[in-house]
Design a protein around this motif. Structure first.
Motif, short mmCIF file in Angstrom:
data_model
loop_
_atom_site.label_atom_id
_atom_site.label_comp_id
_atom_site.label_asym_id
_atom_site.label_seq_id
_atom_site.Cartn_x
_atom_site.Cartn_y
_atom_site.Cartn_z
N HIS A 12 0.80 -1.21 0.00
CA HIS A 12 0.00 0.00 0.00
C HIS A 12 0.84 1.27 0.00
O HIS A 12 0.30 2.37 -0.17
CB HIS A 12 -0.97 0.01 1.18
CG HIS A 12 -0.29 -0.04 2.52
ND1 HIS A 12 0.06 -1.22 3.13
CD2 HIS A 12 0.12 0.95 3.36
CE1 HIS A 12 0.64 -0.97 4.29
NE2 HIS A 12 0.70 0.34 4.46
N ASN A 13 2.17 1.12 0.17
CA ASN A 13 3.05 2.29 0.16
C ASN A 13 3.86 2.42 -1.12
O ASN A 13 4.66 3.36 -1.26
CB ASN A 13 4.00 2.24 1.35
CG ASN A 13 3.30 2.51 2.66
OD1 ASN A 13 2.32 3.26 2.72
ND2 ASN A 13 3.78 1.90 3.73
N ARG A 15 3.05 3.20 -4.23
CA ARG A 15 2.80 4.43 -5.00
C ARG A 15 3.36 5.65 -4.28
O ARG A 15 3.92 6.54 -4.91
CB ARG A 15 1.29 4.62 -5.25
CG ARG A 15 1.01 5.85 -6.13
CD ARG A 15 -0.46 6.01 -6.47
NE ARG A 15 -0.65 7.14 -7.37
CZ ARG A 15 -0.73 8.41 -6.98
NH1 ARG A 15 -0.62 8.71 -5.69
NH2 ARG A 15 -0.90 9.38 -7.86
N SER A 16 3.22 5.71 -2.97
CA SER A 16 3.77 6.84 -2.21
C SER A 16 5.28 6.93 -2.39
O SER A 16 5.83 8.03 -2.51
CB SER A 16 3.42 6.71 -0.73
OG SER A 16 2.03 6.84 -0.51
N SER A 130 1.70 5.92 6.12
CA SER A 130 0.24 5.83 5.98
C SER A 130 -0.40 5.15 7.18
O SER A 130 -1.52 5.49 7.56
CB SER A 130 -0.11 5.10 4.69
OG SER A 130 0.45 3.80 4.68
N ASN A 131 0.29 4.21 7.81
CA ASN A 131 -0.23 3.51 8.98
C ASN A 131 0.54 3.98 10.20
O ASN A 131 1.64 3.51 10.49
CB ASN A 131 -0.10 2.00 8.79
CG ASN A 131 -0.78 1.21 9.89
OD1 ASN A 131 -0.82 1.61 11.05
ND2 ASN A 131 -1.34 0.05 9.53
N SER A 178 -13.33 3.02 0.78
CA SER A 178 -11.96 3.01 1.31
C SER A 178 -11.85 3.97 2.48
O SER A 178 -12.63 4.91 2.62
CB SER A 178 -10.98 3.40 0.21
OG SER A 178 -11.19 4.74 -0.20
#
Length: 250
Positions: A12-13, A15-16, A130-131, A178
């Motif tokens: 999930h990271n 793209r960041s 993000s988390n 989401s």
């Protein structure tokens, strides 16, 4: 995506990591503009020559170099290989000092055993994980018992938080169903940080100002447009709309 996962970056990271690294070379100018905050964090951490220090989300390595100048062994991590390439380029060997070790790593999944470091720092870095809970857990896990942690984070009422609030108006809407990540500026809220880290650290807080100087409003815009990955990515996706943010000065 598969390559990013193999390198230890959480899916999930991925793209960041690409977004932040997209302006890695120009980001030097951004870190220079906030050098006072970076230096203050290293001063508060007070690295000792016999220690092993971890710099999380090192970016172009400014904090790592300041820490290494005091003599310890410094390990600097980031989830962007582009950032690490620039950090290595800007960190040549210095006689009498231990070389900085650079390693790609996700702040939410640090590739180190528990209690690996005497002290950990992050300057305007881990706050963008993000988390938040996962990142805070990792910071706590890799520090030795009795070790130290120093963070420099923007507060919710800072100018940078205000800039992000403007940019947020032009960001694509979150996918239906989401859950958007928590604001990074919550790391500048004392009560929230107490929730994240208070179980593992005896926390103390210090507030200060980081003085940003630009030749003009246009100069500030051009710095972030050319050198700040999130802004450049947003402009690239929404050029017609974001141009409204950049109006001629009177």
């Amino acid at each position: 995506m598969a390559s990013a996962v193999r390198e230890g970056i959480m899916p999930h990271n991925a793209r960041s990591a690409t977004v932040w690294g997209s302006r890695a070379r120009g980001y030097r100018l951004v870190t220079w503009s906030i050098a006072d905050g970076i230096e203050s964090c290293v001063t508060l951490l007070d690295p000792k020559p016999h220690e092993r220090i971890l710099d999380v989300a090192t970016g172009t390595g400014n904090a790592a170099r300041h820490a290494a100048a005091r003599g310890p062994q410094v390990v600097a991590t980031d989830f962007s290989q582009e950032f690490l390439d620039i950090a290595k380029e800007d960190s040549p060997p210095v006689a009498g000092l231990k070389p900085i070790e650079f390693q790609i790593a996700d702040a939410e999944n640090l590739p180190f055993p528990a209690a690996s470091f005497d002290a950990v720092l992050s300057t305007f870095g881990v706050m963008f994980a993000s988390n938040h809970l996962a990142a805070a857990s990792e910071l706590s896990r890799v520090v030795k018992p009795g070790g130290r942690l120093a963070l420099t984070c923007w507060t919710p009422d800072s100018t940078i938080a205000g800039m992000f609030a403007v940019q947020r108006q032009y960001m694509p809407a979150a996918a239906p169903g989401s859950t958007p990540p928590a604001s990074p500026f919550r790391w500048g809220d004392r009560a929230y940080v107490q929730e994240l880290l208070g179980e593992h650290f005896d926390l103390r807080f210090q507030e200060g100002n980081s003085n940003f100087t630009a030749t003009s409003g246009l100069g500030a815009w051009e710095l972030f447009y050319n050198c700040y990955g999130p802004t450049k990515t947003l402009v690239g996706a929404e050029v017609d709309r974001v141009v409204l943010m950049h109006t001629p000065e009177t």
